[in-house]
Scaffold this motif. Structure first.
Motif, PDB file in Angstrom:
ATOM      1  N   ALA A 189     -13.524   1.407  14.680  1.00  0.00           N
ATOM      2  CA  ALA A 189     -13.031   1.757  13.348  1.00  0.00           C
ATOM      3  C   ALA A 189     -14.128   1.591  12.293  1.00  0.00           C
ATOM      4  O   ALA A 189     -14.267   2.420  11.392  1.00  0.00           O
ATOM      5  N   VAL A 190     -14.914   0.526  12.414  1.00  0.00           N
ATOM      6  CA  VAL A 190     -16.018   0.292  11.480  1.00  0.00           C
ATOM      7  C   VAL A 190     -17.062   1.400  11.618  1.00  0.00           C
ATOM      8  O   VAL A 190     -17.602   1.900  10.610  1.00  0.00           O
ATOM      9  N   THR A 191     -17.356   1.783  12.847  1.00  0.00           N
ATOM     10  CA  THR A 191     -18.320   2.857  13.084  1.00  0.00           C
ATOM     11  C   THR A 191     -17.882   4.150  12.410  1.00  0.00           C
ATOM     12  O   THR A 191     -18.695   4.875  11.827  1.00  0.00           O
ATOM     13  N   ALA A 192     -16.582   4.436  12.455  1.00  0.00           N
ATOM     14  CA  ALA A 192     -16.053   5.642  11.809  1.00  0.00           C
ATOM     15  C   ALA A 192     -16.358   5.625  10.314  1.00  0.00           C
ATOM     16  O   ALA A 192     -16.730   6.653   9.733  1.00  0.00           O
ATOM     17  N   SER A 193     -16.198   4.466   9.683  1.00  0.00           N
ATOM     18  CA  SER A 193     -16.460   4.356   8.247  1.00  0.00           C
ATOM     19  C   SER A 193     -17.928   4.604   7.935  1.00  0.00           C
ATOM     20  O   SER A 193     -18.266   5.338   7.001  1.00  0.00           O
ATOM     21  N   PHE A 194     -18.816   3.986   8.710  1.00  0.00           N
ATOM     22  CA  PHE A 194     -20.245   4.173   8.475  1.00  0.00           C
ATOM     23  C   PHE A 194     -20.647   5.628   8.666  1.00  0.00           C
ATOM     24  O   PHE A 194     -21.382   6.204   7.837  1.00  0.00           O
ATOM     25  N   VAL A 195     -20.176   6.244   9.743  1.00  0.00           N
ATOM     26  CA  VAL A 195     -20.522   7.648  10.018  1.00  0.00           C
ATOM     27  C   VAL A 195     -19.993   8.552   8.915  1.00  0.00           C
ATOM     28  O   VAL A 195     -20.697   9.445   8.418  1.00  0.00           O
ATOM     29  N   PHE A 196     -18.750   8.318   8.499  1.00  0.00           N
ATOM     30  CA  PHE A 196     -18.135   9.189   7.499  1.00  0.00           C
ATOM     31  C   PHE A 196     -18.846   9.096   6.155  1.00  0.00           C
ATOM     32  O   PHE A 196     -19.215  10.123   5.564  1.00  0.00           O
ATOM     33  N   PHE A 197     -19.017   7.879   5.636  1.00  0.00           N
ATOM     34  CA  PHE A 197     -19.579   7.741   4.292  1.00  0.00           C
ATOM     35  C   PHE A 197     -21.022   8.239   4.207  1.00  0.00           C
ATOM     36  O   PHE A 197     -21.396   8.927   3.251  1.00  0.00           O
ATOM     37  N   PHE A 198     -21.827   7.911   5.209  1.00  0.00           N
ATOM     38  CA  PHE A 198     -23.209   8.372   5.169  1.00  0.00           C
ATOM     39  C   PHE A 198     -23.291   9.883   5.381  1.00  0.00           C
ATOM     40  O   PHE A 198     -24.149  10.551   4.785  1.00  0.00           O
ATOM     41  N   SER A 199     -22.400  10.437   6.183  1.00  0.00           N
ATOM     42  CA  SER A 199     -22.373  11.885   6.365  1.00  0.00           C
ATOM     43  C   SER A 199     -21.964  12.583   5.070  1.00  0.00           C
ATOM     44  O   SER A 199     -22.571  13.583   4.658  1.00  0.00           O
ATOM     45  N   LEU A 200     -20.929  12.047   4.415  1.00  0.00           N
ATOM     46  CA  LEU A 200     -20.453  12.630   3.164  1.00  0.00           C
ATOM     47  C   LEU A 200     -21.521  12.537   2.083  1.00  0.00           C
ATOM     48  O   LEU A 200     -21.790  13.507   1.369  1.00  0.00           O
ATOM     49  N   GLY A 201     -22.129  11.360   1.966  1.00  0.00           N
ATOM     50  CA  GLY A 201     -23.126  11.150   0.917  1.00  0.00           C
ATOM     51  C   GLY A 201     -24.352  12.031   1.069  1.00  0.00           C
ATOM     52  O   GLY A 201     -24.835  12.616   0.082  1.00  0.00           O
ATOM     53  N   TYR A 202     -24.844  12.154   2.284  1.00  0.00           N
ATOM     54  CA  TYR A 202     -26.083  12.898   2.497  1.00  0.00           C
ATOM     55  C   TYR A 202     -25.852  14.382   2.781  1.00  0.00           C
ATOM     56  O   TYR A 202     -26.699  15.215   2.440  1.00  0.00           O
ATOM     57  N   ALA A 203     -24.729  14.732   3.385  1.00  0.00           N
ATOM     58  CA  ALA A 203     -24.462  16.144   3.664  1.00  0.00           C
ATOM     59  C   ALA A 203     -24.091  16.905   2.395  1.00  0.00           C
ATOM     60  O   ALA A 203     -24.277  18.130   2.320  1.00  0.00           O
ATOM     61  N   SER A 204     -23.575  16.188   1.389  1.00  0.00           N
ATOM     62  CA  SER A 204     -23.165  16.860   0.153  1.00  0.00           C
ATOM     63  C   SER A 204     -24.340  17.517  -0.557  1.00  0.00           C
ATOM     64  O   SER A 204     -24.151  18.452  -1.347  1.00  0.00           O
ATOM     65  N   ARG A 205     -25.566  17.063  -0.283  1.00  0.00           N
ATOM     66  CA  ARG A 205     -26.723  17.656  -0.941  1.00  0.00           C
ATOM     67  C   ARG A 205     -26.915  19.123  -0.549  1.00  0.00           C
ATOM     68  O   ARG A 205     -27.583  19.875  -1.254  1.00  0.00           O
ATOM     69  N   PHE A 206     -26.310  19.529   0.568  1.00  0.00           N
ATOM     70  CA  PHE A 206     -26.411  20.934   0.966  1.00  0.00           C
ATOM     71  C   PHE A 206     -25.603  21.833   0.034  1.00  0.00           C
ATOM     72  O   PHE A 206     -25.756  23.057   0.056  1.00  0.00           O
ATOM     73  N   LEU A 207     -24.717  21.200  -0.768  1.00  0.00           N
ATOM     74  CA  LEU A 207     -23.958  21.965  -1.752  1.00  0.00           C
ATOM     75  C   LEU A 207     -24.721  22.089  -3.067  1.00  0.00           C
ATOM     76  O   LEU A 207     -24.289  22.811  -3.971  1.00  0.00           O
ATOM     77  N   ALA A 208     -25.851  21.391  -3.159  1.00  0.00           N
ATOM     78  CA  ALA A 208     -26.630  21.367  -4.398  1.00  0.00           C
ATOM     79  C   ALA A 208     -26.981  22.759  -4.924  1.00  0.00           C
ATOM     80  O   ALA A 208     -26.928  22.993  -6.142  1.00  0.00           O
ATOM     81  N   PRO A 209     -27.341  23.719  -4.068  1.00  0.00           N
ATOM     82  CA  PRO A 209     -27.705  25.046  -4.598  1.00  0.00           C
ATOM     83  C   PRO A 209     -26.611  25.709  -5.430  1.00  0.00           C
ATOM     84  O   PRO A 209     -26.910  26.509  -6.321  1.00  0.00           O
TER      85      PRO A 209
END
Length: 207
Positions: free
Chosen positions: A157-177
């Motif tokens: 469950a903890v791993t899910a949180s780490f994967v989700f938040f870091f994915s959301l935080g860093y993947a959102s930059r692809f929406l920057a354009p």
């Protein structure tokens, strides 16, 4: 290599964690916005994931049973959370109304400590996070009588949180354009305001 039997609790914990965290909420919207700004992303994601880890650990350890005995706790947290969401939603609505996004487009965001403070409010003033972690995850963990299995479930469950938040935080930059105009940020802030107020109404309506 972990055997299939040993992996069972971990996989269950991972799936449970993802199923609870994937819903769009105030915390996720804030992480998304900071990710778009590319500001304090690592610190913010780490704070959110560690907060979840503490709550999940509490749920697996059995604190959910204690929380259920505090009958006043859900009401207090709901009122405090709703108040914060209403204020923050109003702030986003005001920003959208004013349409002054020069600083945002220039990449200017709140300081690190202000960012963490806002994230802390979204996390620790949200009664649903306690129901999900201390309550639901804690309840599911009781199916595992063996301490090692409980730890594997919690780790999943903890791993899910780490994967989700870091994915959301860093993947959102692809929406920057597509976030290079004031109009795009205005739409985002309007959506965030609607999410915040909807959550606030849901919290108050559940009392």
């Amino acid at each position: 290599m972990m055997s299939a039997v040993a992996a069972g609790p971990a996989v269950t914990g991972l799936a449970t964690g993802f199923s609870l965290i994937l819903a769009i909420g105030a915390q996720n919207a804030f992480v998304l916005r900071q990710g778009l700004l590319r500001s304090h992303v690592f610190s913010l994601c780490l704070f959110c994931a560690l907060s979840d880890a503490l709550l999940i650990a509490g749920g697996v350890a059995g604190f959910g049973l204690i929380a259920k005995r505090l009958t006043w706790f859900p009401t207090v947290m709901s009122l405090a959370g709703a108040a914060f969401l209403l204020v923050y939603g109003a702030m986003k609505l005001r920003e959208a109304w004013r349409g002054d996004y020069a600083m945002v487009l220039a990449g200017v965001s709140p300081t690190l400590w202000k960012t963490i403070a806002i994230a802390a409010a979204f996390t620790w003033l949200n009664p649903h996070v306690y129901l999900d972690t201390l309550g639901l995850i804690g309840a599911i963990s009781t199916r595992y009588a063996d301490t090692a299995d409980k730890l594997r479930f919690g780790a999943g469950a903890v791993t899910a949180s780490f994967v989700f938040f870091f994915s959301l935080g860093y993947a959102s930059r692809f929406l920057a354009p597509i976030m290079q105009s004031a109009q795009a940020w205005r739409v985002l802030d309007l959506l965030i305001a609607v999410v915040m107020w909807s959550l606030a109404v849901a919290l108050i309506g559940g009392l």
